[in-house]
Motif scaffolding. Structure first.
Motif, PDB file in Angstrom:
ATOM      1  N   VAL A  91       0.794  -1.241   0.000  1.00 23.73           N
ATOM      2  CA  VAL A  91       0.000   0.000   0.000  1.00 23.73           C
ATOM      3  C   VAL A  91       0.822   1.286   0.000  1.00 23.73           C
ATOM      4  CG1 VAL A  91      -1.831  -1.220   1.234  1.00 23.73           C
ATOM      5  CG2 VAL A  91      -0.281   0.246   2.524  1.00 23.73           C
ATOM      6  N   PRO A 150      -2.434  -0.153  12.232  1.00 23.80           N
ATOM      7  CA  PRO A 150      -0.975  -0.241  12.031  1.00 23.80           C
ATOM      8  C   PRO A 150      -0.182   0.368  13.184  1.00 23.80           C
ATOM      9  CG  PRO A 150      -2.059   0.438  10.014  1.00 23.80           C
ATOM     10  CD  PRO A 150      -3.128   0.380  11.052  1.00 23.80           C
ATOM     11  N   ALA A 151      -0.596   1.516  13.719  1.00 21.77           N
ATOM     12  CA  ALA A 151       0.159   2.150  14.811  1.00 21.77           C
ATOM     13  C   ALA A 151       0.120   1.269  16.056  1.00 21.77           C
ATOM     14  CB  ALA A 151      -0.411   3.537  15.118  1.00 21.77           C
ATOM     15  N   ASP A 170      -9.877  -2.628  21.060  1.00 18.15           N
ATOM     16  CA  ASP A 170     -10.339  -2.067  19.779  1.00 18.15           C
ATOM     17  C   ASP A 170     -11.857  -2.168  19.696  1.00 18.15           C
ATOM     18  OD1 ASP A 170      -8.792  -1.456  16.841  1.00 18.15           O
ATOM     19  OD2 ASP A 170     -10.962  -1.828  16.798  1.00 18.15           O
ATOM     20  N   SER A 171     -12.460  -1.113  19.168  1.00 22.22           N
ATOM     21  CA  SER A 171     -13.926  -1.062  19.117  1.00 22.22           C
ATOM     22  C   SER A 171     -14.505  -2.026  18.080  1.00 22.22           C
ATOM     23  CB  SER A 171     -14.379   0.364  18.808  1.00 22.22           C
ATOM     24  OG  SER A 171     -13.701   0.845  17.678  1.00 22.22           O
ATOM     25  N   LEU A 178      -7.488   0.280   9.413  1.00 23.35           N
ATOM     26  CA  LEU A 178      -7.824   0.519   8.005  1.00 23.35           C
ATOM     27  C   LEU A 178      -7.170  -0.497   7.071  1.00 23.35           C
ATOM     28  CD1 LEU A 178      -7.764   4.420   7.989  1.00 23.35           C
ATOM     29  CD2 LEU A 178      -9.757   2.949   7.657  1.00 23.35           C
ATOM     30  N   LYS A 187      -5.574  -4.075  -3.353  1.00 24.21           N
ATOM     31  CA  LYS A 187      -4.213  -3.935  -2.812  1.00 24.21           C
ATOM     32  C   LYS A 187      -3.944  -4.986  -1.722  1.00 24.21           C
ATOM     33  CE  LYS A 187      -3.797   1.085  -3.423  1.00 24.21           C
ATOM     34  NZ  LYS A 187      -3.717   2.361  -2.694  1.00 24.21           N
ATOM     35  N   LEU A 214     -13.076   3.068  23.599  1.00 20.10           N
ATOM     36  CA  LEU A 214     -12.683   4.165  24.476  1.00 20.10           C
ATOM     37  C   LEU A 214     -13.764   5.246  24.424  1.00 20.10           C
ATOM     38  CD1 LEU A 214     -10.416   5.660  26.138  1.00 20.10           C
ATOM     39  CD2 LEU A 214      -9.605   6.554  23.951  1.00 20.10           C
ATOM     40  N   ILE A 234      -5.717   5.387  17.765  1.00 19.85           N
ATOM     41  CA  ILE A 234      -7.152   5.225  17.475  1.00 19.85           C
ATOM     42  C   ILE A 234      -7.576   5.829  16.136  1.00 19.85           C
ATOM     43  CG2 ILE A 234      -8.001   4.862  19.817  1.00 19.85           C
ATOM     44  CD1 ILE A 234      -8.391   7.806  20.159  1.00 19.85           C
ATOM     45  N   ASP A 415      -2.612   8.117  12.716  1.00 18.90           N
ATOM     46  CA  ASP A 415      -3.473   9.180  12.178  1.00 18.90           C
ATOM     47  C   ASP A 415      -4.048  10.093  13.255  1.00 18.90           C
ATOM     48  OD1 ASP A 415      -3.061   8.079   9.706  1.00 18.90           O
ATOM     49  OD2 ASP A 415      -5.149   7.494   9.349  1.00 18.90           O
ATOM     50  N   ASP A 422      -0.685  10.692   7.519  1.00 14.88           N
ATOM     51  CA  ASP A 422      -1.823   9.812   7.243  1.00 14.88           C
ATOM     52  C   ASP A 422      -1.491   8.697   6.247  1.00 14.88           C
ATOM     53  OD1 ASP A 422      -3.077  11.470   8.996  1.00 14.88           O
ATOM     54  OD2 ASP A 422      -4.437  12.389   7.534  1.00 14.88           O
ATOM     55  N   THR A 424      -0.009   4.478   6.106  1.00 15.30           N
ATOM     56  CA  THR A 424       0.188   3.264   6.894  1.00 15.30           C
ATOM     57  C   THR A 424       1.610   3.201   7.436  1.00 15.30           C
ATOM     58  OG1 THR A 424      -1.365   2.200   5.381  1.00 15.30           O
ATOM     59  CG2 THR A 424      -0.080   0.753   6.811  1.00 15.30           C
TER      60      THR A 424
HETATM   61  C1  LIG Z   1     -10.033   4.563   2.285  1.00 19.35           C
HETATM   62  C2  LIG Z   1      -8.608   4.716   2.729  1.00 19.35           C
HETATM   63  C3  LIG Z   1      -7.590   4.213   1.917  1.00 19.35           C
HETATM   64  C4  LIG Z   1      -6.262   4.348   2.318  1.00 19.35           C
HETATM   65  N1  LIG Z   1      -5.296   3.850   1.494  1.00 19.35           N
HETATM   66  C5  LIG Z   1      -4.000   3.962   1.871  1.00 19.35           C
HETATM   67  C6  LIG Z   1      -2.969   3.444   1.035  1.00 19.35           C
HETATM   68  O1  LIG Z   1      -3.219   2.896  -0.031  1.00 19.35           O
HETATM   69  N2  LIG Z   1      -1.682   3.578   1.468  1.00 19.35           N
HETATM   70  C7  LIG Z   1      -1.367   4.175   2.664  1.00 19.35           C
HETATM   71  O2  LIG Z   1      -0.179   4.255   3.022  1.00 19.35           O
HETATM   72  N3  LIG Z   1      -2.322   4.686   3.456  1.00 19.35           N
HETATM   73  C8  LIG Z   1      -3.628   4.587   3.097  1.00 19.35           C
HETATM   74  N4  LIG Z   1      -4.608   5.096   3.901  1.00 19.35           N
HETATM   75  C9  LIG Z   1      -4.212   5.693   5.199  1.00 19.35           C
HETATM   76  C10 LIG Z   1      -3.895   4.580   6.207  1.00 19.35           C
HETATM   77  O3  LIG Z   1      -4.884   3.575   6.130  1.00 19.35           O
HETATM   78  C11 LIG Z   1      -3.822   5.172   7.602  1.00 19.35           C
HETATM   79  O4  LIG Z   1      -2.843   6.204   7.608  1.00 19.35           O
HETATM   80  C12 LIG Z   1      -3.434   4.111   8.656  1.00 19.35           C
HETATM   81  O5  LIG Z   1      -4.352   3.046   8.672  1.00 19.35           O
HETATM   82  C13 LIG Z   1      -3.370   4.773  10.048  1.00 19.35           C
HETATM   83  O6  LIG Z   1      -3.153   3.788  11.011  1.00 19.35           O
HETATM   84  P1  LIG Z   1      -3.666   4.011  12.522  1.00 19.35           P
HETATM   85  O7  LIG Z   1      -3.234   2.787  13.253  1.00 19.35           O
HETATM   86  O8  LIG Z   1      -3.208   5.330  12.989  1.00 19.35           O
HETATM   87  O9  LIG Z   1      -5.236   4.114  12.412  1.00 19.35           O
HETATM   88  P2  LIG Z   1      -6.358   3.104  11.886  1.00 19.35           P
HETATM   89  O10 LIG Z   1      -5.859   2.219  10.805  1.00 19.35           O
HETATM   90  O11 LIG Z   1      -7.539   3.950  11.605  1.00 19.35           O
HETATM   91  O12 LIG Z   1      -6.644   2.180  13.155  1.00 19.35           O
HETATM   92  C14 LIG Z   1      -7.262   2.720  14.296  1.00 19.35           C
HETATM   93  C15 LIG Z   1      -7.860   1.591  15.107  1.00 19.35           C
HETATM   94  O13 LIG Z   1      -8.402   2.148  16.305  1.00 19.35           O
HETATM   95  C16 LIG Z   1      -9.702   1.639  16.527  1.00 19.35           C
HETATM   96  N5  LIG Z   1     -10.446   2.677  17.260  1.00 19.35           N
HETATM   97  C17 LIG Z   1     -10.819   3.908  16.822  1.00 19.35           C
HETATM   98  N6  LIG Z   1     -11.456   4.591  17.786  1.00 19.35           N
HETATM   99  C18 LIG Z   1     -11.479   3.758  18.867  1.00 19.35           C
HETATM  100  C19 LIG Z   1     -12.001   3.890  20.198  1.00 19.35           C
HETATM  101  N7  LIG Z   1     -12.622   5.008  20.599  1.00 19.35           N
HETATM  102  N8  LIG Z   1     -11.854   2.849  21.049  1.00 19.35           N
HETATM  103  C20 LIG Z   1     -11.220   1.710  20.671  1.00 19.35           C
HETATM  104  N9  LIG Z   1     -10.720   1.535  19.413  1.00 19.35           N
HETATM  105  C21 LIG Z   1     -10.833   2.549  18.534  1.00 19.35           C
HETATM  106  C22 LIG Z   1     -10.249   1.356  15.154  1.00 19.35           C
HETATM  107  O14 LIG Z   1     -11.265   0.367  15.191  1.00 19.35           O
HETATM  108  C23 LIG Z   1      -9.000   0.881  14.418  1.00 19.35           C
HETATM  109  O15 LIG Z   1      -8.829  -0.513  14.527  1.00 19.35           O
HETATM  110  C24 LIG Z   1      -5.948   4.992   3.532  1.00 19.35           C
HETATM  111  C25 LIG Z   1      -6.963   5.511   4.343  1.00 19.35           C
HETATM  112  C26 LIG Z   1      -8.275   5.372   3.944  1.00 19.35           C
HETATM  113  C27 LIG Z   1      -9.368   5.950   4.805  1.00 19.35           C
END
Ligand SMILES: Cc1cc2nc3c(=O)[nH]c(=O)nc-3n(C[C@H](O)[C@H](O)[C@H](O)COP(=O)(O)OP(=O)(O)OC[C@H]3O[C@@H](n4cnc5c(N)ncnc54)[C@H](O)[C@@H]3O)c2cc1C
Ligand code: SF4
Length: 453
Positions: A91, A150-151, A170-171, A178, A187, A214, A234, A415, A422, A424
């Protein structure tokens, strides 16, 4: 013929068409192809590709290991820096990161295929079930991670390696964030997101509690009282509102929800799509929604973006992918109202825009685009419930250079924090680095002083 039917319908295509449309975007290189691709690397001593990688993978080393017939060793080089290297290989916008920086990326040549080589190595190791890490002796420390994206996964894995016990909350009902619910279907085929989650969790010492939100089921203060440290990963759970007439009509949908539904659908033929689809936005989500709408059999898909091509967040590669699938991208158009017929979406009225003294303004000139389905892809927002007095910056969590928040013992990354890009790979880097900071702090036997003023 059904595919010409107006309105929003499932089953527009044949089984064979769905299979062909949603197959792997960049299939894995075979051994010979990987050796040929690896042979193009100059193994530069100053490796600009490595500097361009947010997780600083030693790219020349892992490519050299492939070139010498050692893909398993190559995978270890990748996982040492990025335990989600398999998904990132699929990705990452490599055309804007490592491959853009590659010295072979010239007018005459194409860059070394770093992303595809990374996938070759990581797939080889994951398929062989090869684990590289053993947990250190137990520290007796317990750490809560909120978010299994991912984070959160990168943080949890690094913390488990250091000998800490980790509970992820996780909720949602599945881990991956994502990677599981957002990344475009083509992908991450063959349920790779869950295979990677299993691989990451097989280190041991990580318990995942799904359906735990949360702000609803627990608060940050609860976690602070029960754990030695907390990591928040989150993401962005909310979406921006359009704020135009007709926004609540049936047929006006959130693009992220549409993509999540498609990712979770056992059968693509069950996913309903309009005949004429308009997608509002200019980022990766807009492109992914538009491309997948087309692949589901929509006849006409138009992306409307309120600024110019050069302002789009979606990469040049993503834009070209969309147009190659027949998506029309129109610039300098803002939504004005959504028009209906018989209570359903029939068209969108748009207004032309321009820049005046650096500010985006509408010109007063309008147009109408026929549509039976409209996807909003105008940005996600951060939801703050349950976070107490945590300091925010521009609507996201404020952190310092180590991922520490304004609250003692609470780190954050991905994120949900201010200042990220923003992606992965950046979320993985921030989760990993915050875990290192947590480990250093716990090893020193003290919680950090308030780091973010
Ligand atoms: C449609 C789309 C396509 C994308 N495509 C790409 C791509 O091709 N390449 C790329 O590099 N990036 C892409 N991105 C961006 C990438 O997916 C994000 O930057 C990445 O997933 C961020 O990781 P994260 O762990 O911060 O958050 P997230 O992946 O959003 O994970 C957050 C987690 O926290 C959980 N959560 C949220 N709120 C709460 C709560 N209150 N209590 C408990 N759990 C909670 C959620 O369920 C989730 O599991 C895309 C984003 C989107 C929206
Ligand atoms: S910049 Fe290109 S050629 Fe140089 S080490 Fe990186 S991948 Fe190899």
């Amino acid at each position: 013929m059904e595919r010409l039917e107006t309105g929003i319908h499932s089953g527009r295509l044949s089984t064979a068409e769905y299979e062909a449309n949603f197959s792997d975007l960049h299939p894995r290189l075979d051994k010979h192809e990987a050796l040929v691709a690896a042979d193009r690397c100059y193994f530069c001593y100053d490796a600009p590709c490595m500097t361009a990688c947010p997780t600083s993978i030693d790219i020349p080393l892992f490519i050299r290991q492939i070139a010498t017939g050692n893909p398993i060793g190559s995978a270890k080089t990748i996982f040492d820096q990025n335990i989600l290297g398999g998904m990132c290989a699929r990705v990452c916008p490599t055309e804007e990161l490592c491959e853009q920086a590659c010295v072979r990326n010239t007018a005459e040549e194409k860059p070394v295929e770093i992303g595809r080589l990374q996938r070759y190595a990581t797939d080889t190791a994951i398929q062989a079930g090869r684990q590289f890490y053993e947990r250190a002796a137990s520290t007796g420390k317990k750490i809560a991670v909120v978010g299994a994206g991912p984070a959160g996964l990168a943080a949890a894995h690094r913390l488990a390696v250091k000998g800490h016990d980790v509970a992820i909350y996780d909720s949602k009902s599945k881990s991956g964030g994502l990677n599981e619910y957002g990344i475009a279907t083509y992908k991450a085929v063959d349920d790779f997101a869950q295979k990677e989650v299993d691989y990451v969790l097989s280190i041991g010492g990580i318990e995942v509690r799904h359906g735990q939100q949360l702000g609803r089921d627990f608060s940050l203060a609860d976690l602070q009282s029960k754990y030695d440290a907390v990591f928040l990963g989150i993401g962005l759970a909310g979406v921006n509102a359009l704020r135009v007439d007709g926004e609540n009509l049936p047929g006006v949908d959130d693009a992220v929800d549409f993509i999540a539904g498609l990712r979770q659908a056992a059968n693509k033929a069950d996913v309903a799509i309009g005949r004429r689809v308009v997608v509002l936005g200019g980022g990766m989500t807009a492109i992914d929604a538009a491309v997948q709408a087309k692949l589901l059999g929509a006849e006409e898909v138009t992306i409307c973006y309120r600024r110019g091509k050069e302002h789009m967040n979606a990469s040049e590669f993503e834009q070209d992918l969309a147009t190659s699938k027949g998506v029309i991208i129109r610039h300098w158009l803002a939504p004005k109202s959504i028009l209906s017929q018989d209570g359903k979406v029939a068209a969108i009225e748009v207004e032309y825009t321009k820049l005046a003294n650096g500010r985006l303004v509408t010109t007063g000139e309008t147009g109408v685009i026929a549509a039976d389905q409209i996807f909003k892809a105008i940005g996600q927002t951060f939801e703050t419930s349950g976070l107490g007095s945590l300091r925010m910056e521009s609507g996201r969590i404020a952190i310092d250079g180590e991922g520490r928040t304004s609250l003692d013992g609470v780190w954050a990354g991905g994120d949900c924090v201010f200042g990220g890009d923003d992606l992965t790979v950046s979320a993985v880097a921030q989760g990993r680095d915050a875990a290192e900071s947590i480990n250093r702090t716990l090893a020193a036997g003290a919680q950090p002083a308030v780091a973010v003023a």
